[in-house]
Design a protein around this motif. Structure first.
Motif, PDB file in Angstrom:
ATOM      1  N   ILE A   1     -27.734  14.459 -25.519  1.00 27.64           N
ATOM      2  CA  ILE A   1     -27.951  13.236 -26.289  1.00 27.64           C
ATOM      3  C   ILE A   1     -29.390  12.768 -26.069  1.00 27.64           C
ATOM      4  O   ILE A   1     -29.874  12.743 -24.935  1.00 27.64           O
TER       5      ILE A   1
ATOM      6  N   LEU B   1     -27.425   8.948 -36.723  1.00 22.50           N
ATOM      7  CA  LEU B   1     -26.609  10.147 -36.598  1.00 22.50           C
ATOM      8  C   LEU B   1     -25.890  10.457 -37.902  1.00 22.50           C
ATOM      9  O   LEU B   1     -25.412   9.559 -38.597  1.00 22.50           O
TER      10      LEU B   1
ATOM     11  N   ILE C   1     -22.966  13.578 -39.213  1.00 28.58           N
ATOM     12  CA  ILE C   1     -22.089  14.616 -38.657  1.00 28.58           C
ATOM     13  C   ILE C   1     -21.356  15.314 -39.792  1.00 28.58           C
ATOM     14  O   ILE C   1     -20.814  14.650 -40.684  1.00 28.58           O
TER      15      ILE C   1
ATOM     16  N   TYR D   1     -30.581  12.493 -36.274  1.00 25.56           N
ATOM     17  CA  TYR D   1     -29.988  13.730 -35.763  1.00 25.56           C
ATOM     18  C   TYR D   1     -28.790  14.085 -36.648  1.00 25.56           C
ATOM     19  O   TYR D   1     -27.918  13.250 -36.878  1.00 25.56           O
TER      20      TYR D   1
ATOM     21  N   LEU E   1     -25.678  16.506 -36.774  1.00 29.03           N
ATOM     22  CA  LEU E   1     -24.854  17.398 -35.972  1.00 29.03           C
ATOM     23  C   LEU E   1     -23.951  18.231 -36.875  1.00 29.03           C
ATOM     24  O   LEU E   1     -23.259  17.672 -37.731  1.00 29.03           O
TER      25      LEU E   1
ATOM     26  N   GLU F   1     -21.609  20.218 -32.552  1.00 28.63           N
ATOM     27  CA  GLU F   1     -21.356  19.386 -31.376  1.00 28.63           C
ATOM     28  C   GLU F   1     -19.854  19.224 -31.174  1.00 28.63           C
ATOM     29  O   GLU F   1     -19.133  18.795 -32.069  1.00 28.63           O
TER      30      GLU F   1
ATOM     31  N   PRO G   1     -18.673  14.679 -30.546  1.00 31.38           N
ATOM     32  CA  PRO G   1     -19.469  13.690 -31.293  1.00 31.38           C
ATOM     33  C   PRO G   1     -19.225  12.257 -30.839  1.00 31.38           C
ATOM     34  O   PRO G   1     -20.092  11.397 -31.035  1.00 31.38           O
TER      35      PRO G   1
ATOM     36  N   TRP H   1     -21.955  10.992 -28.648  1.00 31.52           N
ATOM     37  CA  TRP H   1     -23.158  10.686 -29.429  1.00 31.52           C
ATOM     38  C   TRP H   1     -22.988   9.354 -30.169  1.00 31.52           C
ATOM     39  O   TRP H   1     -23.907   8.537 -30.217  1.00 31.52           O
ATOM     40  N   LEU H   2     -21.824   9.155 -30.772  1.00 27.30           N
ATOM     41  CA  LEU H   2     -21.581   7.934 -31.546  1.00 27.30           C
ATOM     42  C   LEU H   2     -21.609   6.688 -30.669  1.00 27.30           C
ATOM     43  O   LEU H   2     -21.989   5.612 -31.121  1.00 27.30           O
TER      44      LEU H   2
ATOM     45  N   ALA I   1     -25.343   6.041 -30.592  1.00 28.82           N
ATOM     46  CA  ALA I   1     -26.091   5.940 -31.844  1.00 28.82           C
ATOM     47  C   ALA I   1     -26.171   4.500 -32.353  1.00 28.82           C
ATOM     48  O   ALA I   1     -25.266   3.692 -32.138  1.00 28.82           O
TER      49      ALA I   1
ATOM     50  N   CYS J   1     -24.464   5.476 -38.082  1.00 29.55           N
ATOM     51  CA  CYS J   1     -23.998   6.776 -38.580  1.00 29.55           C
ATOM     52  C   CYS J   1     -24.140   6.752 -40.107  1.00 29.55           C
ATOM     53  O   CYS J   1     -23.791   5.755 -40.747  1.00 29.55           O
TER      54      CYS J   1
END
Length: 275
Positions: free
Chosen positions: A95, A103, A105, A131, A133, A161, A164, A167-168, A171, A174
């Motif tokens: 991360i 983010l 995804i 980013y 993913l 990933e 996730p 990451w969330l 972040a 999103c």
């Protein structure tokens, strides 16, 4: 051969409920004949035809957009739910150690329109990096696009990933840029992680997000306009979605989905016993 094997398994197990997930499973199930049980199918996407579901006893739609297009007499709207991942678990990719980042995804496929997201981000050059993913057939094309736009320092594609949720949790926002969706799991996971979401007007996002968090269309220009306005006030964006986070914690969990599905089974079984 597959249908024959399925009939044999159904006869052997004699289940009370047979539940097909998606069009292919519904086609198999509808072709096995009647076995004294109830049949249910869940529609996850926006296919042009759902004829195989018409032969089943009940149909579950995962978004309002799908639900409104169905004519089956026994249809139920049940949102996708997920089991929250352990945000402290190990991640596939490190991360980023930055104050704020955005983010996205998903599978790197045309329907996700990550090319539009990259173009919009490169044009706006917001103060936080993006980013994306995921993995897929367009990975090389998208990386080449980032390089061509000179955006390598603030648009990254780390790859697939496995966690996730972690990451969330970190972040700032999103972004969903898709052309169409049945009900995106990225939306569910983001709201459960209390991460605000900006999205094109696709199924799921239309159900759950406030109007100011939605682009006017799925076009590049509409997405860029949405980002230009909303990225300027991320603190206000999170406050505007507090009700969405609360709703997600009540309705978008695995337990909530299972409970509603079980209730629908019993409803259909009750109708069958009366008939």
């Amino acid at each position: 051969m597959l249908k024959l094997r399925l009939r044999q398994i159904i006869r052997k197990l004699s289940p009370d409920v047979l539940h097909a997930q998606g069009n292919k499973a519904a086609a198999l199930l509808s072709g096995t004949g009647r076995h004294g049980n109830i049949t249910v199918g869940t529609i996850h996407g926006t296919k042009t035809s759902h004829k195989d579901f018409c032969k089943l006893d009940g149909v579950i739609a995962v978004s309002t957009g799908i639900y409104q297009r169905l004519s089956h007499a026994n249809t139920k709207l049940i949102y996708n739910g997920v089991k929250p991942q352990n945000d402290g678990a190990r991640t596939t990719n490190a991360i980023p150690d930055v104050q704020a980042f955005a983010l996205a995804i998903g599978r790197l496929e045309p329907v996700k329109q990550f090319d539009n997201l990259i173009s919009a981000w490169a044009a706006l050059k917001p103060p936080l990096p993006l980013y994306i993913l995921g993995d897929g057939s367009r990975m090389d094309l998208l990386k080449a696009q980032v390089q061509r736009l000179g955006a390598e320092t603030f648009i990254k594609l780390p790859g697939y990933e496995d966690n996730p949720a972690a990451w969330l949790q970190q972040a700032s926002v999103c972004v969903i840029s898709s052309e169409r969706e049945g009900f995106p799991y990225a939306l569910v996971e983001a709201l459960l992680a209390r991460c605000p979401v900006l999205s094109t007007p696709v199924n799921g996002a239309l159900d759950l997000l406030p109007a100011e968090s939605l682009a006017d269309s799925t076009s590049l220009n509409a997405l860029q306009t949405l980002l230009s306005v909303q990225l300027a006030g991320l603190g206000g964006l999170k406050k505007s979605q507090e009700a969405c986070f609360g709703r997600a914690s009540r309705e978008l969990t695995l337990e909530a989905m299972a409970s509603r599905t079980e209730a629908f089974y019993y409803e259909l079984l009750g109708k069958k016993s009366v008939d």
